[in-house]
Design a protein around this motif. Sequence first.
Motif, PDB file in Angstrom:
ATOM      1  N   ILE A   1      80.437  72.445  18.783  1.00 49.72           N
ATOM      2  CA  ILE A   1      79.486  71.594  18.064  1.00 49.72           C
ATOM      3  C   ILE A   1      79.122  70.342  18.849  1.00 49.72           C
ATOM      4  O   ILE A   1      78.692  69.338  18.300  1.00 49.72           O
ATOM      5  CB  ILE A   1      80.027  71.205  16.677  1.00 49.72           C
ATOM      6  CG1 ILE A   1      81.406  70.561  16.805  1.00 49.72           C
ATOM      7  CG2 ILE A   1      80.083  72.407  15.765  1.00 49.72           C
ATOM      8  CD1 ILE A   1      81.933  69.992  15.499  1.00 49.72           C
TER       9      ILE A   1
ATOM     10  N   PRO B   1      86.692  84.406  18.486  1.00 47.66           N
ATOM     11  CA  PRO B   1      86.345  83.193  17.723  1.00 47.66           C
ATOM     12  C   PRO B   1      86.747  83.302  16.257  1.00 47.66           C
ATOM     13  O   PRO B   1      87.173  82.321  15.646  1.00 47.66           O
ATOM     14  CB  PRO B   1      84.820  83.116  17.845  1.00 47.66           C
ATOM     15  CG  PRO B   1      84.453  83.989  18.992  1.00 47.66           C
ATOM     16  CD  PRO B   1      85.491  85.051  19.054  1.00 47.66           C
TER      17      PRO B   1
ATOM     18  N   GLY C   1      86.131  80.135  21.929  1.00 45.32           N
ATOM     19  CA  GLY C   1      86.658  80.477  20.624  1.00 45.32           C
ATOM     20  C   GLY C   1      87.819  79.602  20.221  1.00 45.32           C
ATOM     21  O   GLY C   1      88.264  79.651  19.080  1.00 45.32           O
ATOM     22  N   ARG C   2      88.329  78.808  21.164  1.00 48.00           N
ATOM     23  CA  ARG C   2      89.484  77.985  20.814  1.00 48.00           C
ATOM     24  C   ARG C   2      89.064  76.672  20.192  1.00 48.00           C
ATOM     25  O   ARG C   2      89.867  75.998  19.555  1.00 48.00           O
ATOM     26  CB  ARG C   2      90.311  77.723  22.077  1.00 48.00           C
ATOM     27  CG  ARG C   2      91.726  78.223  21.970  1.00 48.00           C
ATOM     28  CD  ARG C   2      92.510  77.993  23.229  1.00 48.00           C
ATOM     29  NE  ARG C   2      92.656  76.604  23.615  1.00 48.00           N
ATOM     30  CZ  ARG C   2      93.309  76.202  24.700  1.00 48.00           C
ATOM     31  NH1 ARG C   2      93.826  77.105  25.509  1.00 48.00           N
ATOM     32  NH2 ARG C   2      93.429  74.932  25.002  1.00 48.00           N
TER      33      ARG C   2
ATOM     34  N   ALA D   1      90.323  82.415  16.047  1.00 48.88           N
ATOM     35  CA  ALA D   1      90.545  81.007  16.369  1.00 48.88           C
ATOM     36  C   ALA D   1      90.215  80.122  15.179  1.00 48.88           C
ATOM     37  O   ALA D   1      90.976  79.227  14.821  1.00 48.88           O
ATOM     38  CB  ALA D   1      89.695  80.617  17.563  1.00 48.88           C
ATOM     39  N   TRP D   2      89.094  80.411  14.544  1.00 45.80           N
ATOM     40  CA  TRP D   2      88.692  79.579  13.418  1.00 45.80           C
ATOM     41  C   TRP D   2      89.669  79.651  12.267  1.00 45.80           C
ATOM     42  O   TRP D   2      90.169  78.655  11.798  1.00 45.80           O
ATOM     43  CB  TRP D   2      87.296  79.956  12.932  1.00 45.80           C
ATOM     44  CG  TRP D   2      86.248  79.197  13.662  1.00 45.80           C
ATOM     45  CD1 TRP D   2      85.502  79.650  14.701  1.00 45.80           C
ATOM     46  CD2 TRP D   2      85.865  77.840  13.434  1.00 45.80           C
ATOM     47  NE1 TRP D   2      84.681  78.649  15.136  1.00 45.80           N
ATOM     48  CE2 TRP D   2      84.872  77.544  14.396  1.00 45.80           C
ATOM     49  CE3 TRP D   2      86.266  76.861  12.530  1.00 45.80           C
ATOM     50  CZ2 TRP D   2      84.267  76.285  14.457  1.00 45.80           C
ATOM     51  CZ3 TRP D   2      85.675  75.615  12.602  1.00 45.80           C
ATOM     52  CH2 TRP D   2      84.683  75.336  13.553  1.00 45.80           C
TER      53      TRP D   2
ATOM     54  N   PRO E   1      85.680  74.405  18.241  1.00 46.02           N
ATOM     55  CA  PRO E   1      84.357  74.457  17.627  1.00 46.02           C
ATOM     56  C   PRO E   1      83.281  74.048  18.637  1.00 46.02           C
ATOM     57  O   PRO E   1      83.433  73.035  19.313  1.00 46.02           O
ATOM     58  CB  PRO E   1      84.449  73.436  16.503  1.00 46.02           C
ATOM     59  CG  PRO E   1      85.602  72.561  16.821  1.00 46.02           C
ATOM     60  CD  PRO E   1      86.553  73.390  17.620  1.00 46.02           C
TER      61      PRO E   1
END
Lengths: 233, 233
Positions: free
Chosen positions: B122, A164, B117-118, A167-168, B120
Amino acid sequence: MTAKQFTSVWTREPRQGKTQGLTRDQIVRAALEILDAEGLDALSMRKLGAKLGAGATSLYWHVANKEELLELAFDEIWGEMSIPDPGSAGWRDTGWAFAHGMRKVILRHPWVAGLIGRMPAIGPNSLRAAELLRKGLHQAGFRGLEEDYAGAAITAFVFGSVIPEVAWFSAAAEKEYDAESMREIIRTAAADYPELVARAEEYTARDPAAVREMNFAFGLACVLDGLERRLVT
Amino acid sequence: MTAKQFTSVWTREPRQGKTQGLTRDQIVRAALEILDAEGLDALSMRKLGAKLGAGATSLYWHVANKEELLELAFDEIWGEMSIPDPGSAGWRDTGWAFAHGMRKVILRHPWVAGLIGRMPAIGPNSLRAAELLRKGLHQAGFRGLEEDYAGAAITAFVFGSVIPEVAWFSAAAEKEYDAESMREIIRTAAADYPELVARAEEYTARDPAAVREMNFAFGLACVLDGLERRLVT
DNA sequence: ACCTGAACACCGTTCAAGT
DNA sequence: ACCTGAACACCGTTCAAGT
């Protein structure tokens, strides 16, 4: 019904390039350049062929398919990992160095994050690293299946942390998102959970690289503490 | 130079389906069916359109692009997670249940492994789960950034464990590889590391599902022990 | 032994046009 | 407001043919 034979790049001899033409090494090196510069999705057989001054389909002489080419590239980068010999350092230091080494390699080559777990890690560099970790954990006192479990716990934590993370920042970087607009989205999406928003605000207010480092160190310390406790009792 | 505005499915109103035609829900449900039945790579806009008796391009009225469709599907499945309210259970039980719940969801929908992880996390279901975990760790005594770190440690371990787990069994299943031929490959690839081969032999000799379960439980216990220790001191 | 080009069966997405 | 079809710019891979 009859099960298919499993095959692997690692147990098949590369076709021998006498002196002329492309070599497998050359192809892998060029692939790594594209991957590092443009990421996983940017690598196509056509683009790679063009970079080497060859037709895309020429590559299929040296490599069975794209998947196997990625296996070769995947293994290559683990060669950059320097791991202290578990003989001299204690097992905890070895585990610590191992985890940080893995993380650094992945951050340096963010595209690997997309391949983790997708392919068997049985290339020479992967195996070398796995053996060092195993040795360290054996010296620590783990035996039998617990040797595997302990190693798996460490690598699982590293992969799960870094995937992650990569990815971010790589999404944010390549698409050049405005940081404030991302915060705004989070604020409205999580409007029902004020504490969650507060956490996100504090998290993003600081130097992101530093916070991620601390995050990683905290979790890794937990894993290592847990392993240590399992040795004592 | 000017940074792009970040946008998200979660903060944009879905176009309203009066009564006629496709709805976003319908599209997401159909997508989930394809994903569960055939996996991530099998989902294409054309195939999804056909399943709904519509042109592939019709979907673009209801959804900005494939990425956003996957975000919707991704969030959907976390709704299946049942998490005990941290109020009644202790924080350690909550963490344990949370981790096992996540794992079960991923094993039931292996394609999510490829999305972790690709994007968000949310969406409403992701946030609901995140809030429960946060609450549990807060009650345990974590404060400030450590609340985040502790949660990240748990989810990192789960993701890092389950991603390779899913990759192995789903690759083996869909391509129907012969188990013995896979062992043979490992034996010859790792010929230089007899202890590693021995570990792999023991690992694969047992019931794979049971070994993976134990592997997961072992690592999770380590993480939770580590968190506990950080609370006491 | 090595490389090529044409061809096949796909992709995601845009957009003018329809109802 | 919603859907369509044609079109664009791509993919990975196979295979007969060349040298």
